[in-house]
Write a protein that holds these residues in place. Structure first.
Motif, short mmCIF file in Angstrom:
data_model
loop_
_atom_site.label_atom_id
_atom_site.label_comp_id
_atom_site.label_asym_id
_atom_site.label_seq_id
_atom_site.Cartn_x
_atom_site.Cartn_y
_atom_site.Cartn_z
N ALA A 152 0.90 -1.43 -0.01
CA ALA A 152 -0.02 0.39 0.26
C ALA A 152 1.01 1.48 -0.21
O ALA A 152 0.40 1.85 -0.67
N VAL A 153 1.93 1.43 0.58
CA VAL A 153 3.21 2.26 0.35
C VAL A 153 3.99 2.52 -0.73
O VAL A 153 3.56 3.80 -1.28
N ASP A 154 3.88 1.71 -1.19
CA ASP A 154 3.83 1.51 -2.26
C ASP A 154 3.21 2.25 -3.38
O ASP A 154 3.66 3.49 -4.23
N ALA A 155 1.95 1.28 -2.98
CA ALA A 155 1.22 2.04 -4.35
C ALA A 155 0.54 3.90 -3.78
O ALA A 155 0.17 4.70 -4.81
N MET A 156 0.78 4.34 -2.80
CA MET A 156 0.35 5.03 -1.99
C MET A 156 1.55 6.21 -2.86
O MET A 156 1.32 7.40 -3.07
#
Ligand code: HXC
Length: 270
Positions: A173-177
């Motif tokens: 999720a952090v990578d996507a964010m």
């Protein structure tokens, strides 16, 4: 390989006048990042839940670098505490240019027995915390002035690491964010990037994930043949916030000695 670099890679004053806020900055990788930012001209605020750890780390880093570091207790899961930390930063320094999202939680646990609350806790610290801090940064200062956000990610989710469903899902999720915010906030002059560290010596993560003689087994699986050092993650961070990276946004920079490509994902890496 030398234990530390024989010379500084970056000009020691290239961040003069800048201000950084680093979550999780009292310990481990993010303390190392904070110290590197201070040594290159920044003043800094570090946050975490532990006021005593923060106060000690801030005092030691101020003493070691000659640049002011303040400890401001805040839980990244609580937006009001995060906003208050930015208010305190602006009150103390009048600006904030660099935000490092480093606060994270982890432990080894199989998904089948992980409690619902345990999964939620790590998602809340790593993923929601990164959003809370980034949004507060945008609202309080970066949206009007531009700046840099660096998220500390991981490589756990590249191959699907057993016992790591909770942090791997959160870091995905952090990578996507990282990419979403880079796209939305580029026009505001904000670069949003991430660093995905591999196994790094002397970190809480590795104490939890590679205890005892597991380390030697792991090192044999890494193309560069060793664990990384905190200063190597700090240098990657300095690069991303520097004028050497002014056209880089939305990227996840893997700093792992090539480990994710060759290392077994079977924690504890037997
Ligand atoms: C199973 C566990 C557990 C464990 C906690 N829980 N530890 N479940 N195995 N070892 C469960 C608890 O039982 C509880 O669920 C839920 O998780 C929340 O636990 P709390 O202790 O109440 O939460 P809290 O005080 O907020 O602590 C958060 C934490 C803690 C993540 C659990 O470990 C922490 O604060 N860690 C911060 C430091 C840290 O982890 N640093 C390492 C980051 S390493 P129930 O159902 O009982 O209520 C990293 C690198 C990854 O991110 C990449 C490496 C390559």
């Amino acid at each position: 390989m030398p234990e530390t670099r024989p010379h500084a890679v970056f000009r020691p004053d290239f961040l003069d006048g800048r201000v950084a806020l680093v979550t999780g900055g009292g310990t481990g990788i993010c303390r190392g990042i904070t110290e590197a930012l201070l040594r290159h001209g920044c003043r800094a605020v570090i946050t975490s839940r532990k006021a005593d750890v923060l106060a000690r780390a801030a005092a030691e880093m101020t003493e070691a670098t000659g640049r002011t570091c303040l400890g401001v207790p805040a839980d990244v899961r609580k937006p009001d505490e995060v906003e208050a930390a930015f208010d305190r930063t602006l009150e103390a320094f009048g600006r904030v240019d660099i935000v490092i999202n480093g606060a994270a939680g982890n432990f080894l646990a199989p998904a089948a027995t992980l409690s619902y609350n345990a999964f939620r806790t790590v998602m809340e610290i790593d993923a929601l915390g990164t959003f809370n801090v980034s949004k507060a940064a945008f609202t309080k200062y970066l949206g009007a002035h531009g700046g840099n956000i660096v998220n500390i990610s991981a490589t756990l989710h590249y191959k699907g690491t057993p016992l790591q469903t909770h942090p791997g899902s959160a870091k995905a999720a952090v990578d996507a964010m990282t990419r979403h915010l880079a796209v939305e906030w580029g026009a505001a002059g904000i670069r949003v990037n991430a660093i995905a560290p591999g196994p790094i010596d002397e970190t809480e993560g590795m104490k939890r994930l590679a205890p005892g003689d597991v380390k030697q087994k792991v090192e044999r699986q890494i193309p560069l043949g060793r664990f990384g050092r905190i200063d190597e993650i700090a240098d990657a961070t300095l690069f991303l916030v520097s004028d050497a990276a002014t056209y880089i946004t939305g990227t996840v920079l893997v700093v792992d000695g090539g480990a994710w490509m060759t290392m077994s994902s079977l924690v504890p890496w037997e």
